[in-house]
Design an enzyme around this catalytic site. Sequence first.
Site, PDB file in Angstrom:
ATOM      1  CG  HIS A 126      -1.869   1.002   1.417  1.00  0.00           C
ATOM      2  ND1 HIS A 126      -1.569   2.283   1.818  1.00  0.00           N
ATOM      3  CD2 HIS A 126      -3.209   0.966   1.234  1.00  0.00           C
ATOM      4  CE1 HIS A 126      -2.684   2.982   1.861  1.00  0.00           C
ATOM      5  NE2 HIS A 126      -3.696   2.205   1.508  1.00  0.00           N
ATOM      6  CG  ASP A 202       0.797  -2.137   6.246  1.00  0.00           C
ATOM      7  OD1 ASP A 202      -0.113  -2.215   7.110  1.00  0.00           O
ATOM      8  OD2 ASP A 202       0.669  -1.515   5.179  1.00  0.00           O
ATOM      9  CD  GLN A 205      -6.626  -4.343   4.402  1.00  0.00           C
ATOM     10  OE1 GLN A 205      -7.529  -5.052   4.846  1.00  0.00           O
ATOM     11  NE2 GLN A 205      -6.869  -3.141   3.904  1.00  0.00           N
ATOM     12  CE  LYS A 228      -7.066  -0.226   6.536  1.00  0.00           C
ATOM     13  NZ  LYS A 228      -7.820   0.393   5.470  1.00  0.00           N
ATOM     14  CB  CYS A 365      -3.870   3.258  -1.560  1.00  0.00           C
ATOM     15  SG  CYS A 365      -5.166   4.454  -1.321  1.00  0.00           S
TER      16      CYS A 365
HETATM   17  N1  C6P Z   1      -6.163   0.583   3.000  1.00  0.00           N
HETATM   18  C1  C6P Z   1      -8.016   0.155   1.521  1.00  0.00           C
HETATM   19  O1  C6P Z   1      -9.124   0.407   1.067  1.00  0.00           O
HETATM   20  P1  C6P Z   1      -4.836   4.024   7.125  1.00  0.00           P
HETATM   21  O2  C6P Z   1      -5.482   4.739   5.996  1.00  0.00           O
HETATM   22  O3  C6P Z   1      -3.616   4.746   7.619  1.00  0.00           O
HETATM   23  O4  C6P Z   1      -5.769   3.627   8.190  1.00  0.00           O
HETATM   24  O5  C6P Z   1      -4.341   2.620   6.524  1.00  0.00           O
HETATM   25  C2  C6P Z   1      -3.396   2.616   5.498  1.00  0.00           C
HETATM   26  C3  C6P Z   1      -3.154   1.238   4.986  1.00  0.00           C
HETATM   27  C4  C6P Z   1      -1.910   0.680   5.167  1.00  0.00           C
HETATM   28  N2  C6P Z   1      -1.641  -0.555   4.745  1.00  0.00           N
HETATM   29  C5  C6P Z   1      -2.562  -1.317   4.144  1.00  0.00           C
HETATM   30  C6  C6P Z   1      -2.195  -2.705   3.712  1.00  0.00           C
HETATM   31  C7  C6P Z   1      -3.845  -0.803   3.928  1.00  0.00           C
HETATM   32  O6  C6P Z   1      -4.755  -1.557   3.306  1.00  0.00           O
HETATM   33  C8  C6P Z   1      -4.146   0.510   4.339  1.00  0.00           C
HETATM   34  C9  C6P Z   1      -5.489   1.122   4.083  1.00  0.00           C
HETATM   35  C10 C6P Z   1      -7.523   0.964   2.689  1.00  0.00           C
HETATM   36  O7  C6P Z   1      -7.301  -0.747   1.079  1.00  0.00           O
HETATM   37  C11 C6P Z   1      -7.708   2.439   2.470  1.00  0.00           C
HETATM   38  S1  C6P Z   1      -6.676   3.051   1.199  1.00  0.00           S
END
Ligand code: C6P
Length: 407
Positions: A126, A202, A205, A228, A365
């Site tokens: 991401h 990370d 997910q 999430k 993203c």
């Molecule tokens: N992915 C998706 O729809 P934030 O936005 O900081 O809470 O999370 C960022 C992020 C980081 N790593 C991974 C693997 C992610 O999937 C995400 C967020 C969402 O896939 C929003 S773009």
Amino acid sequence: MDAITLAINTESIRKDFPILRRTINGKQLVYLDSAATSQKPRQVIDAIKSHYENSNANVHRGVHTLSQEATETYEAAHEKCAQFINAGFDEIIFTKNATESINLVAYSLSHSLKKGDEILSTEMEHHSNLVPWQQIALAKGAKIKFAKATEEGLDLEDVKKKITKKTRIVAVTHASNVLGTINPVKEIGELAHSKGAVMLVDGAQSVPHMPVDVKEIGCDFMAFSAHKMLGPDGLGILFGKSELLKNMPPFLFGGDMIREVKLDTTRFNSLPWKFEAGTPNVAGAAGFSAAIDYLASVGMDNIREHEKQLTAYCMKRLGSETDVKIYGPRKRTGLVSFNLGKIHAHDTAALLDQEGIEVRAGHHCAMPLAEKLGITASVRASFYLYNKKQEIDLLASALEKARSVFK
Ligand code: C6P
């Protein structure tokens, strides 16, 4: 397959999520976008409301009762989160989101990064686990490398080849937000450590969807977001090994992260507060505690099993159509990214919305990964503990409508 018995009682869980009662375009809401953000159960909403109604005050500052209650709530959320991923209390830092957690580590480690040092990431990241490393590499004259990703997963031979004596940081996602791939982060961490590098995982997910134990994985840092995992927006989590955090410079400076301030010097606070400058998201922490309680009461093993069953069912239903291209491996987290014939992902998603079905469409993203897959966009259906098999049937029927509209 049709007669699957789900690992959890979805019907009783659904009653806890007020939003699932609403309709969209006259149709019952089918929420298949939990990888972007999860819905919130009544217990989480109530915890936030109760904090504001009964205990609202700033933390770590007042001797009065409300401040003490707010402080207890805030610290209890750290403790609960630590237990949830098997970390220590001083190893849990609250940030704004997973993105900020990764930026914190990147910024703080950048101080010790020298020209010629190497950072290894992967092609499936991401942007939140790519851009911060890319930017500190640019600023410090370090070299950033990317391990090859295929639809089947990471090329481990390439990871081995690219971790060298010069590698200082390895930053890898636990689970891809596009392919659902679950990466062997423990093995990658061992490779990183064998060369003296630190490893950031990370977990955005993975932590919401499966049991995660940071000690078992052996990573140095892990980033994820409360929103999430049934929790509120605006609260991110960074796990960091305390022996590393102790020696890292703070990311943000100001109130609450200090022990003593003189005009020309500052002594910083102990962990985790050294990394939490300014008034934090106390109401968010109250909601996050309730979210962790909720997940723990259902059981992370059960949630994983439930999502596995839904995902297998979805892949079978959609995959039986010759015009549906599904991306990613068989073994995956609870999401399915796909394209329907030559129909643009945004058009498919807009049509699904007409049917009350909420999915995400786009590059998710992860533009370098989309490029690697040879696409600009895909449709992504993602599941959580409140989704049921019938919703996948509705998705399949709505795709049938999309086919006839775009014929
Ligand atoms: N992915 C998706 O729809 P934030 O936005 O900081 O809470 O999370 C960022 C992020 C980081 N790593 C991974 C693997 C992610 O999937 C995400 C967020 C969402 O896939 C929003 S773009």
